[in-house]
Motif scaffolding. Structure first.
Motif, PDB file in Angstrom:
ATOM      1  N   ILE A   1     -11.606  -4.682   2.164  1.00  0.00           N
ATOM      2  CA  ILE A   1     -11.064  -3.804   1.901  1.00  0.00           C
ATOM      3  C   ILE A   1     -12.277  -2.788   2.469  1.00  0.00           C
ATOM      4  CG2 ILE A   1     -12.371  -3.515   0.162  1.00  0.00           C
ATOM      5  CD1 ILE A   1      -9.922  -2.455  -1.673  1.00  0.00           C
ATOM      6  N   ASP A   2     -13.511  -2.381   3.027  1.00  0.00           N
ATOM      7  CA  ASP A   2     -14.366  -1.357   3.019  1.00  0.00           C
ATOM      8  C   ASP A   2     -13.907  -0.728   4.118  1.00  0.00           C
ATOM      9  OD1 ASP A   2     -15.615  -1.862   0.717  1.00  0.00           O
ATOM     10  OD2 ASP A   2     -17.067  -3.906   1.620  1.00  0.00           O
TER      11      ASP A   2
ATOM     12  N   LYS B   1     -13.478   1.162   7.665  1.00  0.00           N
ATOM     13  CA  LYS B   1     -12.971   2.460   7.959  1.00  0.00           C
ATOM     14  C   LYS B   1     -12.103   2.577   8.836  1.00  0.00           C
ATOM     15  CE  LYS B   1     -17.817   3.802   7.576  1.00  0.00           C
ATOM     16  NZ  LYS B   1     -18.768   4.166   8.189  1.00  0.00           N
TER      17      LYS B   1
ATOM     18  N   ALA C   1      -6.805  -4.808   5.831  1.00  0.00           N
ATOM     19  CA  ALA C   1      -7.399  -4.430   4.816  1.00  0.00           C
ATOM     20  C   ALA C   1      -7.249  -4.921   3.965  1.00  0.00           C
ATOM     21  CB  ALA C   1      -7.105  -3.137   3.797  1.00  0.00           C
TER      22      ALA C   1
ATOM     23  N   SER D   1       1.365  -1.282   0.418  1.00  0.00           N
ATOM     24  CA  SER D   1       0.287  -0.012   0.253  1.00  0.00           C
ATOM     25  C   SER D   1       0.584   1.123   0.055  1.00  0.00           C
ATOM     26  CB  SER D   1      -1.432   0.275   0.973  1.00  0.00           C
ATOM     27  OG  SER D   1       0.062   0.367   2.268  1.00  0.00           O
TER      28      SER D   1
ATOM     29  N   GLN E   1      -5.622   2.476  -0.244  1.00  0.00           N
ATOM     30  CA  GLN E   1      -6.540   1.265   0.393  1.00  0.00           C
ATOM     31  C   GLN E   1      -8.007   1.410   0.479  1.00  0.00           C
ATOM     32  OE1 GLN E   1      -5.901  -1.363  -0.924  1.00  0.00           O
ATOM     33  NE2 GLN E   1      -3.560  -0.630  -1.362  1.00  0.00           N
ATOM     34  N   TYR E   2      -7.866   2.798   1.128  1.00  0.00           N
ATOM     35  CA  TYR E   2      -9.174   2.848   2.321  1.00  0.00           C
ATOM     36  C   TYR E   2      -9.066   4.607   2.422  1.00  0.00           C
ATOM     37  CZ  TYR E   2      -7.239   6.010   6.466  1.00  0.00           C
ATOM     38  OH  TYR E   2      -6.262   6.398   7.079  1.00  0.00           O
TER      39      TYR E   2
END
Length: 632
Positions: free
Chosen positions: A441-442, A444, A434, A366, A396-397
């Motif tokens: 991957i979703d 928070k 993640a 990442s 990624q987020y």
């Protein structure tokens, strides 16, 4: 009984004769009035509203502690959980926050391990050795430091270059056939200033698990180096490096088939940080800055003699790397200042469990970019107000913005200091949290909002200094692994609030008495059966009493009494998971044979207390150590 002991300890403090020191937290001395963790640049303690403790080289030598975690355990609001003997997995919790929510720096380089599930740093291998200074910022400071700085920031600094040639060396031997030796040389010649050192530690140890029949030993080698090349007063090259390699023997608490508790798993752990910086100082000091590149490289390899069975997870290889490019600047406008910067970070992690069914290593990558700015103003003498923002953009987020502000006011040139701070913290999901196969991957980021207020006051000619701080923090979106979905999820909420009080009495340079007490009320607020329960391994009550005296003929005597209240081993606060509180007493002595040669010794756990820090894992009984120090 333990609560009665807390009351008796405070009463003893109140009865102590009037004594002095400028900073009230354990380990803080008058030579630690400058801090860097508040804003990323050197700043007077009287100009920040953050709560910061400083542990100096003198403190480490006086207390004779072996590991940095032992020193941190005396800082108010800090709890340490070590799973076995020296070198074992060691977690640090600041003000009730998760260990993964503490950012750790070595010589200014982030060293949290991205290959672990939650990016936590293992303090087990970090010994005092050639460490010169440790700053502990308690509370969030994500504006300056970004992700993971929810509970706080711990900045460990090795010995810095000196203006004249300086050589320090020490050697020690003690219980469990423990040996340690450290040495460092520093100095300056022309445009070059450097400091280089190395250290070695070994011990036969004790059984990691309670009831084990074999000892679990530990070996550790470390090296540190700093080189500063001053091309001119306005331009300098800054090089830093730190290396640590340890081998720990441990017991398998899970006893997989063919892998009993007294088998011999081992783990080799290597830690490396490197830093290259170009520092500038322009316009008569009005604009200072540094352009830098740093790398963190962490490798863990596990093995076991006679390992059998398809699911032996003691055989593994894990690696984490972080490459960071950054610019940090500081503009001074007189009544106002601006610290600002930008960074780009690439993170890589790899895990491989060949006996767990892996065919090829699982890798994660990442990157993220960040920008921050903080303004400090001094509207009138004695008042400093700081406020800033940080923007992070993760591959990624997504992005996240944090805000923070603090203020400090002293109406009488530091004799009384009022402090207050508000901070928003966050922790980005780690690579394993993640990304597939077990990541989400979703996810928070974990976030927090908190504040603290405090007062520090010195009286009786600054021979007595007292402090009191109240803090409150709410955390949301805490990340946990859900065995039902085989993924990490945002399922947690927690609240932590408490009080930290300290008192230092010091009538002269020969007597130093310090007392700290911290109440940490850290509970889960997640709906369900555990709502309101105390967070794991975070005792509500902690206190310490430290006294050191130097006699007229040079003999130094000291004692530390550390009290830890009841806690629980996990979030299920059942009786079976209860960890009883305990007292630990250490006595020590040192005698300078000459100005350059000193002998010393100590007895740890003087009364041979039987106690548990992590359920199922062993702790040391009474132990004695002795050594020598040489300075040139």
């Amino acid at each position: 009984m333990l609560k009665t002991g807390f009351i008796s300890l405070l009463a003893l403090t109140a009865a102590t004769p009037a004594l002095a020191q400028s900073n009230p937290d354990a380990g803080e001395r008058s030579d630690s009035d400058i801090v860097v963790t508040a804003s990323g640049v050197e700043q007077k303690r009287t100009e920040t509203g953050h709560t910061i403790s400083v542990i100096t080289r003198d403190d480490l030598e006086t207390s004779q502690v072996t590991s940095i975690s032992d020193a941190l355990n005396l800082v108010p609001g800090v709890a340490v959980a070590q799973s076995g003997p020296v070198g074992s997995q060691t977690s640090v919790f600041i003000r009730g926050a998760e260990s993964s929510q503490t950012l750790v720096l070595i010589d200014g380089v982030r060293i949290n391990d991205p290959s672990t599930p939650n990016g936590v740093f293992d303090f087990g291998a970090l010994l005092t050795g050639n460490v010169e200074r440790v700053e502990v910022l308690r509370g969030a400071n994500s504006v300056i430091w970004g992700s993971q700085a929810i509970g706080g920031v711990i900045d460990v600094q090795t010995i810095a270059p000196t203006d004249t040639l300086s050589v320090n060396a020490s050697a020690e031997y003690g219980s469990h056939d423990s040996v340690k030796a450290y040495g460092n040389v520093s100095g300056k010649s022309g445009i070059f200033a450097g400091s280089f050192g190395a250290g070695y530690y070994r011990t036969d140890g004790i059984s990691s698990l309670i009831g084990g029949t074999e000892r679990d030993g530990y070996r550790n080698f470390s090296a540190n180096g700093k080189l500063l090349v001053e091309f001119s007063p306005a331009l300098a090259l800054d090089l830093r490096g730190y290396y640590n390699k340890g081998r720990i023997e441990y017991d398998d608490a899970f006893a997989f088939p063919g892998n009993p508790a007294n088998s011999i798993p081992e783990s080799d752990n290597e830690q490396f940080t490197g830093y290259v910086g170009l520092n500038h100082d322009l316009f008569d000091g009005k604009w200072k800055g540094r352009l830098s590149y740093s790398r963190t490289d962490l490798v863990r390899e596990g093995s076991e003699a006679g390992a059998t069975g398809p699911f032996n997870y003691n055989v593994f290889t894990a690696r984490g790397q972080v490459d960071r490019f950054a610019y940090d600047g500081n503009l001074d406008f007189g009544i106002a200042s601006l610290v600002f910067g930008a960074a780009h970070e690439n993170t890589f992690a790899s895990t491989f469990f060949p006996l767990g069914g892996d065919v090829t290593p699982t890798t994660f990558k990442s990157d993220y970019s960040s920008f921050y700015g903080q303004i400090g103003v001094n509207p009138f003498a004695g008042l400093t107000v700081n406020g800033g923002l940080r923007y992070e953009d993760h591959s990624q987020y997504g992005n996240h913005t944090s805000f923070g502000a603090d203020a400090a006011y002293t109406p009488n040139d530091g004799q009384t200091i009022f402090r207050a701070s508000y901070a928003e913290g966050f922790r980005a999901p780690t690579l394993s949290e993640a990304l597939p196969p077990f990541g989400n991957i979703d996810l928070k980021p974990e976030t927090s909002k908190g504040f603290d207020v405090g007062i520090e006051h010195s009286f009786i000619d600054r021979k007595v200094t007292a402090t009191a701080t109240y803090y409150h923090r709410k955390s949301n979106n805490l990340i946990a692994y859900n065995p039902a979905t085989f993924q990490s999820e945002n399922i947690g909420r927690a609240t932590s609030k408490g009080v930290e009080v300290g008192l230092i009495v010091r009538p002269n340079d020969d007597l130093d008495v310090r007392v700290n007490y911290a109440l940490v009320d850290a509970t889960t607020r997640s709906p369900g059966a555990n709502f309101g329960n105390q967070l794991a391994r975070r005792p509500r009550d902690k206190a310490s009493f430290v006294a050191d005296w130097r006699s007229p003929w040079g003999l130094k005597l000291g004692a530390t009494v550390a009290l830890t209240g009841d806690s629980f081993d996990n979030i299920n606060n059942s009786f079976a998971n209860r960890l009883d509180g305990y007292w630990l007493t250490t006595v020590r002595a040192a005698f300078p044979i000459t100005d350059r040669f000193e002998v010393y010794g100590r007895i740890e756990n003087l009364f041979d207390e039987d106690y548990t820090v992590v359920k199922g894992y062993n702790t040391y009984g009474r132990a004695a150590y002795g050594g020598v120090r040489v300075t040139f």
